[in-house]
Design a protein around this motif. Structure first.
Motif, short mmCIF file in Angstrom:
data_model
loop_
_atom_site.label_atom_id
_atom_site.label_comp_id
_atom_site.label_asym_id
_atom_site.label_seq_id
_atom_site.Cartn_x
_atom_site.Cartn_y
_atom_site.Cartn_z
N PRO A 33 38.83 -18.00 13.92
CA PRO A 33 37.89 -17.28 13.06
C PRO A 33 38.39 -15.88 12.72
CG PRO A 33 36.76 -18.35 14.89
CD PRO A 33 38.23 -18.42 15.19
N VAL A 34 38.16 -15.47 11.46
CA VAL A 34 38.52 -14.13 11.00
C VAL A 34 37.26 -13.28 10.83
CG1 VAL A 34 39.56 -12.80 9.13
CG2 VAL A 34 40.60 -14.98 9.85
N SER A 35 36.26 -13.81 10.15
CA SER A 35 35.02 -13.07 9.93
C SER A 35 33.90 -14.02 9.57
CB SER A 35 35.19 -12.03 8.81
OG SER A 35 35.46 -12.69 7.57
N MET A 36 32.65 -13.55 9.70
CA MET A 36 31.49 -14.33 9.31
C MET A 36 30.43 -13.39 8.79
SD MET A 36 29.16 -16.95 11.54
CE MET A 36 30.56 -18.06 11.74
N GLU A 37 29.88 -13.71 7.61
CA GLU A 37 28.85 -12.88 7.01
C GLU A 37 27.73 -13.76 6.47
OE1 GLU A 37 30.31 -9.26 4.73
OE2 GLU A 37 32.05 -10.60 4.60
N PHE A 38 26.52 -13.19 6.45
CA PHE A 38 25.35 -13.88 5.90
C PHE A 38 24.78 -13.05 4.77
CE2 PHE A 38 25.66 -15.29 10.29
CZ PHE A 38 25.54 -16.66 10.18
N GLY A 39 24.13 -13.73 3.83
CA GLY A 39 23.52 -13.02 2.73
C GLY A 39 22.52 -13.89 2.01
N THR A 40 21.99 -13.37 0.89
CA THR A 40 21.00 -14.06 0.08
C THR A 40 21.46 -14.04 -1.37
OG1 THR A 40 19.22 -13.38 1.58
CG2 THR A 40 18.59 -14.09 -0.63
N ILE A 41 21.34 -15.16 -2.06
CA ILE A 41 21.71 -15.24 -3.46
C ILE A 41 20.67 -14.49 -4.30
CG2 ILE A 41 22.05 -16.80 -5.42
CD1 ILE A 41 23.06 -18.86 -3.46
N VAL A 42 21.13 -13.62 -5.19
CA VAL A 42 20.22 -12.80 -6.00
C VAL A 42 20.27 -13.26 -7.46
CG1 VAL A 42 20.36 -10.85 -4.47
CG2 VAL A 42 21.98 -11.04 -6.34
#
Length: 198
Positions: free
Chosen positions: A189-198
Motif C-alpha cells: 500500500p502507498v496511500s488511501m483516501e476517502f471522499g464524496t462525489i460533488v
C-alpha cells in the motif's frame, strides 16, 4: 464479477400521492440490504398511477431475498397496500449494460498501491476480481469498483459506495476476509483516501 440482476416490476397504484410516499419509504428500507445498487422509479406519462420500478442488484440471490422481504415483511405493508394490481414482476440481466450509478453524494475510496517484488500483475488481477465479486459486491452500500493502472506502474483501487460512511465501512470490512487477505498479500500500500462525489 457475476451479472447484475435487474428486477422490473410493473403495477398500478390506488392513490398517487400516498403511493409516492410509501414507495420512497420502501426504497429507503432496501438501500441498506446487501446487494442493493439502485432503485429507479417510473410513473406513467398519461396516468401517474401506472408504475414501473427498475431495481438493480449485484446478484440474483440478493434480488430474491429482497423480493421476499417486500412481499412478506411488516415494514413493507404500507407499500404493498398502495398497490392496486401487479402486471408483472421478473428478474433479468444485461451483461453489456453498466447499471451502477455513482451520483453526487456517493462515497469514494482511492487506494494507491504497488505490486510486491516477484508478484505478477496477472495474479494480482485474478485475486482482485475474486475479492470484488465474492466479498465487496455483497457489502451494504457498495456501488462500483475499478482497478486503475498508472503510467509509473502503480495502481489505484477506485471504489464507489452510497456515501462516505459506507465507503469507510466497506474498507474496514476487509479485515478477516480470506479473499481480501490474499489480495493484500500481493501488494504494498502507498496511500488511501476517502471522499464524496460533488
Amino acid at each position: 464479477m457475476t451479472a447484475i440482476c435487474y428486477e422490473i416490476v410493473t403495477y398500478r397504484t390506488k392513490d398517487t400521492d400516498q403511493a409516492d410516499m410509501v414507495r420512497e419509504d420502501a426504497r429507503a428500507l432496501l438501500t441498506s440490504q446487501p446487494g442493493f445498487i439502485a432503485w429507479t422509479p417510473f410513473k406513467g406519462m398519461n396516468d401517474a398511477n401506472e408504475r414501473v420500478d427498475l431495481v438493480a442488484w449485484t446478484d440474483h440471490h440478493s434480488a430474491r431475498v429482497a423480493a421476499q422481504m417486500v412481499a412478506n415483511d411488516a415494514e413493507f405493508a404500507d407499500f404493498r397496500g398502495s398497490v392496486a394490481t401487479v402486471t408483472s414482476m421478473a428478474h433479468y440481466f444485461a451483461a453489456s449494460f453498466d447499471p451502477q450509478p455513482v451520483p453526487a453524494g456517493s462515497g469514494i475510496e482511492l487506494g494507491r498501491f504497488r505490486l510486491k517484488p516477484g508478484t505478477e500483475e496477472s495474479s494480482m488481477r485474478v485475486a482482485y476480481a475474486a475479492m470484488v465479486s465474492r466479498h465487496l459486491t455483497h457489502q451494504p452500500g457498495w456501488r462500483r469498483q475499478h482497478l486503475v493502472k498508472l503510467q509509473d506502474g502503480t495502481f489505484i483501487d477506485l471504489a464507489f459506495a452510497s456515501d462516505q460512511d459506507h465507503a469507510e465501512a466497506i474498507c474496514a470490512g476487509w479485515i478477516g476476509n480470506a479473499d481480501c487477505k490474499h489480495f493484500l498479500s500481493m501488494i504494498e500500500p502507498v496511500s488511501m483516501e476517502f471522499g464524496t462525489i460533488v
